[in-house]
Design a protein around this motif. Structure first.
Motif, mmCIF file in Angstrom:
data_model
loop_
_atom_site.group_PDB
_atom_site.id
_atom_site.type_symbol
_atom_site.label_atom_id
_atom_site.label_comp_id
_atom_site.label_asym_id
_atom_site.label_seq_id
_atom_site.Cartn_x
_atom_site.Cartn_y
_atom_site.Cartn_z
ATOM 1 N N SER A 142 0.453 -0.758 -0.206
ATOM 2 C CA SER A 142 0.024 -0.076 0.100
ATOM 3 C C SER A 142 0.454 1.125 0.025
ATOM 4 N N THR A 143 2.215 1.261 0.086
ATOM 5 C CA THR A 143 3.449 2.380 0.199
ATOM 6 C C THR A 143 2.939 2.434 -1.771
ATOM 7 N N GLU A 144 3.090 4.088 -2.144
ATOM 8 C CA GLU A 144 3.458 4.409 -2.927
ATOM 9 C C GLU A 144 5.064 4.435 -3.504
ATOM 10 N N ILE A 145 5.723 4.013 -3.901
ATOM 11 C CA ILE A 145 6.621 3.319 -4.994
ATOM 12 C C ILE A 145 7.780 4.373 -6.188
ATOM 13 N N SER A 146 7.102 5.822 -6.438
ATOM 14 C CA SER A 146 7.122 6.077 -7.806
ATOM 15 C C SER A 146 8.479 6.121 -8.264
ATOM 16 N N ASN A 168 5.970 0.804 -7.486
ATOM 17 C CA ASN A 168 5.122 0.372 -8.171
ATOM 18 C C ASN A 168 4.179 1.432 -8.984
ATOM 19 N N ARG A 169 4.868 2.497 -8.949
ATOM 20 C CA ARG A 169 3.777 3.787 -9.819
ATOM 21 C C ARG A 169 4.613 3.961 -10.803
ATOM 22 N N MET A 170 4.972 4.260 -11.786
ATOM 23 C CA MET A 170 5.788 4.874 -12.898
ATOM 24 C C MET A 170 5.296 6.195 -14.010
ATOM 25 N N SER A 171 5.737 7.004 -14.285
ATOM 26 C CA SER A 171 5.701 8.342 -14.853
ATOM 27 C C SER A 171 6.940 8.186 -16.046
ATOM 28 N N MET A 172 6.244 8.364 -17.200
ATOM 29 C CA MET A 172 7.360 7.832 -18.063
ATOM 30 C C MET A 172 7.510 8.741 -19.333
ATOM 31 N N PHE A 206 2.291 -2.575 -11.728
ATOM 32 C CA PHE A 206 3.118 -1.618 -12.180
ATOM 33 C C PHE A 206 1.076 -0.752 -11.454
ATOM 34 N N GLN A 207 0.946 -0.260 -10.929
ATOM 35 C CA GLN A 207 -0.496 0.253 -10.455
ATOM 36 C C GLN A 207 -0.818 1.605 -11.236
ATOM 37 N N SER A 208 -0.252 2.444 -10.913
ATOM 38 C CA SER A 208 -0.816 3.549 -11.913
ATOM 39 C C SER A 208 0.501 4.280 -13.047
ATOM 40 N N ILE A 209 0.297 4.365 -13.839
ATOM 41 C CA ILE A 209 1.143 4.836 -15.202
ATOM 42 C C ILE A 209 1.160 5.850 -15.553
ATOM 43 N N ASN A 210 2.082 7.110 -15.141
ATOM 44 C CA ASN A 210 1.862 8.482 -15.831
ATOM 45 C C ASN A 210 2.357 8.338 -17.152
ATOM 46 N N LEU A 211 1.473 9.169 -18.060
ATOM 47 C CA LEU A 211 2.620 9.685 -19.412
ATOM 48 C C LEU A 211 2.820 11.248 -19.523
ATOM 49 N N ASP A 212 4.226 12.150 -20.062
ATOM 50 C CA ASP A 212 4.238 13.367 -19.746
ATOM 51 C C ASP A 212 4.109 13.625 -21.201
ATOM 52 N N LEU A 213 3.494 14.800 -21.327
ATOM 53 C CA LEU A 213 3.167 15.021 -22.560
ATOM 54 C C LEU A 213 4.042 16.925 -22.834
ATOM 55 N N ILE A 214 4.150 17.655 -23.619
ATOM 56 C CA ILE A 214 4.181 19.043 -23.555
ATOM 57 C C ILE A 214 4.067 19.246 -24.937
ATOM 58 N N TYR A 215 2.906 20.774 -24.923
ATOM 59 C CA TYR A 215 1.952 21.132 -25.976
ATOM 60 C C TYR A 215 2.970 22.482 -26.039
ATOM 61 N N GLY A 216 3.394 22.944 -27.485
ATOM 62 C CA GLY A 216 4.114 24.123 -27.425
ATOM 63 C C GLY A 216 5.384 24.029 -27.891
ATOM 64 N N SER A 236 -2.679 3.504 -23.290
ATOM 65 C CA SER A 236 -3.809 4.103 -21.873
ATOM 66 C C SER A 236 -3.027 3.484 -20.772
ATOM 67 N N PRO A 237 -2.394 4.867 -20.875
ATOM 68 C CA PRO A 237 -1.773 5.133 -19.475
ATOM 69 C C PRO A 237 -2.895 6.029 -18.170
ATOM 70 N N ASP A 238 -2.776 5.368 -16.487
ATOM 71 C CA ASP A 238 -4.248 5.971 -16.013
ATOM 72 C C ASP A 238 -4.005 7.753 -15.661
ATOM 73 N N ARG A 239 -2.912 7.968 -15.512
ATOM 74 C CA ARG A 239 -2.423 9.560 -15.858
ATOM 75 C C ARG A 239 -1.878 9.928 -16.754
ATOM 76 N N ILE A 240 -2.397 11.324 -17.041
ATOM 77 C CA ILE A 240 -1.555 11.929 -18.684
ATOM 78 C C ILE A 240 -1.144 13.262 -17.923
ATOM 79 N N SER A 241 -0.473 13.469 -17.531
ATOM 80 C CA SER A 241 0.205 14.888 -17.452
ATOM 81 C C SER A 241 0.990 16.024 -18.814
#
Length: 460
Positions: A142-146, A168-172, A206-216, A236-241
Motif C-alpha cells: 500500500s506504499t506508493e513507491i514511484s 509500483n508506480r511509474m511516470s514515463m 505497476f499500479q499507476s502509470i503516467n505519461l508526460d506530454l508537452i504542447y507548444g 491507455s495510461p492511468d494518468r496523463i500530464s
C-alpha cells in the motif's frame, strides 16, 4: 464519480493569458532565503513527532542526453562512473537525515530527476536497501513507491528488476511522438519503445502509470498532436500530464538551441490545448487540475473526489498529512511548516556530506499568514472550492475581513463567470477551472509584476 466537463472560452483564456506560479508550494521557491540555515533544518527534523508518517523524494540529477526544452536541475554526461560517487554521498545523506528523525514510518517514496534510470539497477538497489535500513515501510503493497523513467535509458528487463525492488508506480517521459518534433528537441523515442515499456510495467504489477506530454514545442500543430494523442490513448495510461512549454531561454540555457520561429503561434498553441482537453475528456479521462488528467479509478481522481488531494513539488499527490523529506542535490522538502532546499551543485554537495554535514542551501519558515494563504490556494488548486467557515475555524479568523482586499480582486473573475462567491463558499466554475492559477494569484501576497514577467510560465 462526479464528472466535470470543462467549458472552453477562447476570449477569456486570451484575456487572462499571463504568467504565474504553479503553486507546488506556498510561499513559492522564489521566496526561499539563504538565511535559513542547516541548524534550522536539523531543529525541524528533530521536532517531527514519532506518530508522523513520512514521504521521501530522491533527486537523481544525471541524464545521458540533453532535451532542449528541459528546465530541470540536471547533469548531462555519458560517463556513468560519475554516478557512483553521487550514490555514495546520497546514501550518506539519507543516513544523516534518518539520524535526526524520531519518526521512521515511510509511506511514500518518489524518485525524480534528471533521469533516475540513468543509475544501474545495482545502484538503485543499494539506495533502496539503505532506505529500508533507515526507515520502516509498514505495508509495501500500500506504499506508493514511484519512479520517473526515460524509456531510452532502460532495458525492457529492468522493469521486472524495478518491480522486485518495490516500485509500483511509474511516470514515463514522452512529450511528443512526432519524429520532426522529437528531432527539434533532441529527444527521439519511438512509440513502439514506449508501448513495450508500458506493457511490461503492467505485466509486473505497476499500479499507476503516467505519461508526460508537452504542447507548444517546435513544429507542433493541432494535426501532429492529434496523432500523438491517438497513440497515447491507444496504450491507455492511468494518468496523463500535459505541460505547457515555457520558452524561457534567458533562464534555461538548453532552450537557446530551440529556434523560436519554429514554435507554434499563440493561436495554434491554444488550438492544440483545446483539442487535448476535449479529446481526453471524450476518452474517459477526468481533469484533475492544472495539467493533469486521470482515469476515474486512479488514486488522484479518487483523492480529489474524497477531498484529500494535495500538491507538493512533484505535482498533485494523494496525501497531505505526510512530512516530505527531500534528498539529493537541489531537492526540496516540506516539514512542520518549513521548506528546506539542498545545495544545487554536486561538488559543494559532496563537500558538505564529506564533513558529515547536511547539504542545506536555503529554505523558509512559514508565517501564520503564509499558512492561511496556503490553505486557501491549495484548497482552490486541488478542489476548486473552499469553505470560508472551515478556514475561519482552522485559523480563528474572520475570512471576509482577513481577505477583504483579495475578495475585491476576485470581482472580474465573478463578472466573467469564472468564480462564484457566496456567504460560505468560493467555488470555481467549469469555465474557470483552466484559469485556476490566475485565481490563486489573487491570494498570493508575494507577487509583483516583475516576478510574473521574468520568473513564471504562462498559465495557458
Amino acid at each position: 464519480m462526479k464528472t466535470i466537463t470543462l467549458e472552453w472560452d477562447k476570449d477569456l483564456l486570451n484575456k487572462y493569458d499571463i504568467s504565474g506560479p504553479r503553486y507546488t508550494s506556498y510561499p513559492t521557491a522564489l521566496e526561499f532565503s539563504e538565511d535559513y540555515q542547516r541548524e534550522d533544518y536539523i531543529t525541524c527534523l528533530n521536532s517531527v513527532s514519532t506518530d508522523k508518517s513520512l514521504s521521501l523524494y530522491i533527486h537523481i540529477p544525471f541524464c545521458q542526453n540533453i532535451c532542449y526544452y528541459c528546465a530541470c536541475n540536471k547533469i548531462i554526461t555519458k560517463d556513468k562512473s560519475k554516478s557512483s560517487e553521487y550514490v555514495k554521498y546520497l546514501i550518506k545523506e539519507i543516513q544523516l537525515v534518518s539520524k535526526q528523525l524520531k519518526a521512521k514510518t515511510l509511506r511514500q517514496i518518489h524518485w525524480g530527476g534528471g533521469t533516475p534510470t540513468y543509475l544501474t539497477m545495482e545502484q538503485i538497489s543499494e539506495i533502496m536497501q539503505t532506505i529500508r535500513g533507515c526507515f520502516t515501510i509498514p505495508n509495501e503493497s500500500s506504499t506508493e513507491i514511484s519512479i520517473e523513467v526515460d524509456p531510452r535509458a532502460l532495458a525492457i528487463n529492468d522493469i521486472k528488476a524495478l518491480s522486485l525492488l518495490g516500485f509500483n508506480r511509474m511516470s514515463m517521459g514522452v512529450q511528443d511522438f512526432d519524429p520532426k518534433v522529437q528531432a527539434s528537441i533532441n529527444r527521439v523515442q519511438s512509440f513502439e519503445m514506449t508501448r513495450d515499456m508500458m506493457v511490461e510495467a503492467r505485466k509486473h504489477g505497476f499500479q499507476s502509470i503516467n505519461l508526460d506530454l508537452i504542447y507548444g514545442l517546435p513544429h507542433q500543430t493541432r494535426d501532429t498532436f492529434k496523432a500523438t494523442l491517438d497513440k497515447v490513448i491507444e496504450i491507455s495510461p492511468d494518468r496523463i500530464s500535459v505541460f505547457n512549454y515555457a520558452h524561457l531561454p534567458h533562464r534555461f540555457k538548453p532552450q537557446r538551441r530551440i529556434n523560436s520561429s519554429e514554435l507554434p503561434s499563440a493561436f495554434e498553441k491554444l488550438a492544440i490545448f483545446e483539442y487535448i482537453i476535449k479529446k481526453l475528456q471524450a476518452n474517459g479521462y477526468l481533469y484533475i487540475g492544472m495539467d493533469h488528467f486521470a482515469k476515474p479509478n486512479d488514486e488522484l481522481a479518487i483523492a480529489q473526489q474524497n477531498n484529500c488531494l494535495h500538491r507538493n513539488f512533484q505535482g498533485y499527490t494523494t496525501h497531505e498529512e505526510y512530512e516530505l523529506i527531500g534528498v539529493g542535490v537541489s531537492s526540496i522538502g516540506s516539514i512542520g511548516g518549513q521548506y528546506h532546499q539542498n545545495i544545487r551543485d554536486v561538488e559543494p554537495y559532496y563537500e558538505a556530506l564529506s564533513q558529515d554535514l547536511l547539504p542545506t542551501w536555503r529554505g523558509a519558515s512559514m508565517s501564520f499568514d503564509d499558512k492561511v494563504r496556503k490553505a486557501v490556494i491549495f484548497g482552490l488548486i486541488c478542489h476548486f472550492e473552499i469553505s470560508k467557515k472551515e478556514i475561519e475555524e482552522t485559523f480563528a479568523i474572520d475570512f471576509n475581513q482577513y481577505f477583504r482586499n483579495e475578495l475585491d480582486l476576485l470581482t472580474p473573475f465573478i463578472t466573467d463567470g469564472l468564480l462564484k462567491v457566496d456567504g460560505e463558499v468560493i467555488q470555481v466554475t467549469n469555465r474557470g477551472r483552466l484559469l485556476i492559477r490566475n485565481i490563486c494569484m489573487m491570494f498570493d501576497i508575494y507577487l509583483n509584476e516583475m516576478q510574473i514577467i521574468k520568473s513564471f510560465s504562462k498559465v495557458i
